[in-house]
Design an enzyme around this catalytic site. Structure first.
Site, PDB file in Angstrom:
ATOM      1  N   LYS A 165       9.570  13.564   0.573  1.00 37.58           N
ATOM      2  CA  LYS A 165       8.315  13.903   0.530  1.00 37.58           C
ATOM      3  C   LYS A 165       6.868  13.725   0.152  1.00 37.58           C
ATOM      4  O   LYS A 165       6.145  14.679   1.087  1.00 37.58           O
ATOM      5  CB  LYS A 165       8.304  13.728  -1.951  1.00 37.58           C
ATOM      6  CG  LYS A 165       9.641  13.720  -2.201  1.00 37.58           C
ATOM      7  CD  LYS A 165       9.746  14.999  -2.629  1.00 37.58           C
ATOM      8  CE  LYS A 165      10.643  15.582  -4.020  1.00 37.58           C
ATOM      9  NZ  LYS A 165      12.219  14.842  -3.111  1.00 37.58           N
TER      10      LYS A 165
HETATM   11  C1  LIG Z   1      13.457  15.488  -3.989  1.00 32.66           C
HETATM   12  C2  LIG Z   1      14.784  14.923  -3.116  1.00 32.66           C
HETATM   13  C3  LIG Z   1      15.882  15.892  -2.919  1.00 32.66           C
HETATM   14  C4  LIG Z   1      15.270  17.102  -2.702  1.00 32.66           C
HETATM   15  O1  LIG Z   1      14.554  18.122  -2.317  1.00 32.66           O
HETATM   16  P1  LIG Z   1      14.882  19.491  -2.975  1.00 32.66           P
HETATM   17  O2  LIG Z   1      13.409  19.303  -2.360  1.00 32.66           O
HETATM   18  O3  LIG Z   1      14.235  19.502  -4.004  1.00 32.66           O
HETATM   19  O4  LIG Z   1      16.046  20.074  -2.823  1.00 32.66           O
HETATM   20  C5  LIG Z   1      17.013  15.350  -2.387  1.00 32.66           C
HETATM   21  N1  LIG Z   1      16.744  13.672  -1.366  1.00 32.66           N
HETATM   22  C6  LIG Z   1      15.802  13.202  -2.347  1.00 32.66           C
HETATM   23  C7  LIG Z   1      15.594  11.895  -1.766  1.00 32.66           C
HETATM   24  C8  LIG Z   1      14.814  13.683  -2.744  1.00 32.66           C
HETATM   25  O5  LIG Z   1      14.184  12.992  -2.894  1.00 32.66           O
END
Ligand SMILES: *Cc1c(COP(=O)(O)O)cnc(C)c1O
Length: 495
Positions: free
Chosen positions: A112
């Site tokens: 993120k």
């Molecule tokens: C948010 C997240 C995901 C999922 O990603 P999306 O974009 O919501 O599909 C997978 N792994 C981790 C560690 C995340 O923080």
């Protein structure tokens, strides 16, 4: 021709990129999508010579058409700096026959950060461009990682406030500690007695409440979103797939034009949608492999054409993927139904009223570029162990889901194409599950102690983000019922 953004639910609602970033969600509840897909306008050979920031500029300028070169470069420079613990921002690690794209080198050690370190800069720039003088209130629902990354990005950014809702019983102890210790006078973190879908639905409802919007405006406030429904999140995520391709060319693993596969551990469908957009921009990609944990609503959708959220919500060791309503799928649905916003709105209406919808065979044919699969809890642990045993490489639970699904895909199809696996979190963030897979768990050891054990066992340094929360005081203690989300927001904002 510059890109404008249309709502997936009403194509008459058209805005510029900076307006789309400010608004987050369209007023009709739809998501903003580009009115046409721009094509990469530098050659793959040239891209292979670019560093991360150069790649970011080449990709983002195509989508953020109303930002000037100077504005965009300033945002990029402020985002991708020493907050990341490697100068190249992200890197590929070859292990066990796949290329793990390590997207967790930012401030909060999950992918993120790749987008949320730039979003605050894009948003404040967008406000300036649109002569917005209201304070921007970021309202975010998190399954664990978005919350902290958004808090870190927006903390003490002038002209902004941020309120984060997380499922009180649905995140890892380290994720929770990271959030509730967040500093910054403009930050607010609230636990809810519900799951991520409850948090996300609550936030969406607050967003589309026009009466509240009026009162906010009168008080000099307006909402925006840091969730992956915001194109200001999505666009920066396209960058690393393009960058990864360039790096594979640069290191001689592939030749320009060779197709690769990309496997993504998926929750809200944002990260894999970014890969889909990269492909549509002209990046040579064969299959996009969508990996789910036991909450496999997407896998069932890809196999049957029916999206059905009427099922039990399962808490897993990959909590950031514990999602039954994958918001960004709406953007794919829109594209599959020939950009017909009425059709798309009807599907979303069905989802809201019946919890499900079924796409036509014609639309289903448009899914041929995707493969999908899921890994249950046991397989996830096994995969962490197997990769560690074979390659001495430690992956987190989310990445392990993707890794396992990829391995199954490869066995089933015999497709030996070079494959990038999005590695979405540092294993230290989920130290308990990772230690369960590759070590032992002494009785009474907490997750921070287990992070130390992991560091000692695997011989990898503890990330700064973990060190930081060890002694940090808890600053946020509020826990509420889901039905109180709206009035809590009003209280926090003094409305
Ligand atoms: C948010 C997240 C995901 C999922 O990603 P999306 O974009 O919501 O599909 C997978 N792994 C981790 C560690 C995340 O923080």
């Amino acid at each position: 021709m510059g890109v404008l953004y249309k709502s997936t639910r009403n194509s008459d609602n058209v805005v510029t990129s900076s307006q789309a970033i400010l608004m987050g969600l369209s007023v009709d509840g739809g998501l903003f999508v580009p009115d046409h897909m721009p094509k990469l306008d530098v050659s793959l050979e040239t891209l292979a010579g670019f560093d991360y920031k150069q790649t970011a500029y080449e990709v983002m300028k195509l989508f953020l058409s109303d930002f000037t070169e100077e504005e965009l470069k300033a945002c990029i420079n402020r985002a991708y700096d020493a907050k990341f613990d490697i100068p190249q921002i992200t890197q590929l690690h070859e292990a066990d026959g796949a290329y793990y794209l390590e997207l967790y080198h930012g401030a909060t050690i999950a992918f993120k950060d790749m987008a949320l370190s730039i979003l605050p800069h894009l948003m404040t720039t967008a406000a300036r461009k649109n002569h917005i003088f209201n304070e921007i209130v970021i309202l975010t629902a998190t399954s664990g990682d978005t919350g902290k990354a958004a808090l870190a990005g927006f903390a003490d950014v002038p002209g902004t406030r941020i309120i984060v809702f997380y499922p009180k019983h649905g995140v890892s102890p380290i994720q929770e500690k990271q959030m509730v210790t967040q500093t910054g006078e403009n930050t607010c973190v609230i636990g809810i007695e519900g799951n991520f879908d409850d948090a996300q639905s609550g936030v969406k409802a607050i967003f589309s409440d026009s009466e509240l919007r009026g009162r906010m405006n009168a008080a000099g406030l307006q909402f925006s979103s840091a969730n992956s429904i915001n194109i200001g999140r999505l666009v920066p995520q396209i960058v690393y797939y393009v960058y990864a391709y360039g790096q594979l060319v640069k290191s001689g693993e592939i030749e320009c034009g060779d197709e690769i596969n990309i496997t993504v551990p998926t929750g809200n469908f944002g990260n894999i949608l970014a890969a889909y957009y990269a492909k549509q921009m002209g990046l040579p990609v064969r299959k996009l492999i969508c990996a789910s944990n036991s909450n496999k609503v997407l896998v069932d959708f890809f196999r049957t054409g029916t999206y059905d959220r009427n099922r039990k919500f399962i808490l897993t060791m990959s909590p950031s993927m514990d999602i039954l309503i994958s918001s960004n799928l709406e953007r794919l649905i829109y594209s599959l139904c020939g950009c017909d916003s009425e059709k798309c709105a009807a599907f979303m209406d069905n989802l809201k009223t019946d919890g499900k919808y079924t796409i036509s065979d014609e639309m289903k044919a448009g899914l041929s570029g995707f493969a999908s699969g899921f890994a249950d809890e046991e397989e996830t642990l096994e995969e962490i162990r197997a990769v560690y045993d074979r390659s001495h490489y430690v992956i987190d639970t989310h990445t392990a889901v993707a890794s396992r699904v990829y391995r199954k895909y490869r066995e089933e199809t015999g497709d030996e194409r070079k494959t990038v696996i999005a590695s979405t979190a540092s294993p230290f963030k989920f130290s308990r599950s990772v230690m369960k897979a590759i070590g032992t768990i002494p009785e009474g050891a907490d997750d921070l102690a287990l992070a130390d054990s992991l560091s000692a066992l695997a011989g990898i340094q503890l990330p700064r983000a973990i060190e930081e929360i060890r002694s940090a005081p808890v600053r946020h203690r509020m826990v509420i019922e889901t039905c109180d989300m709206k009035n809590t927001v009003e209280k926090v904002l003094g409305l």
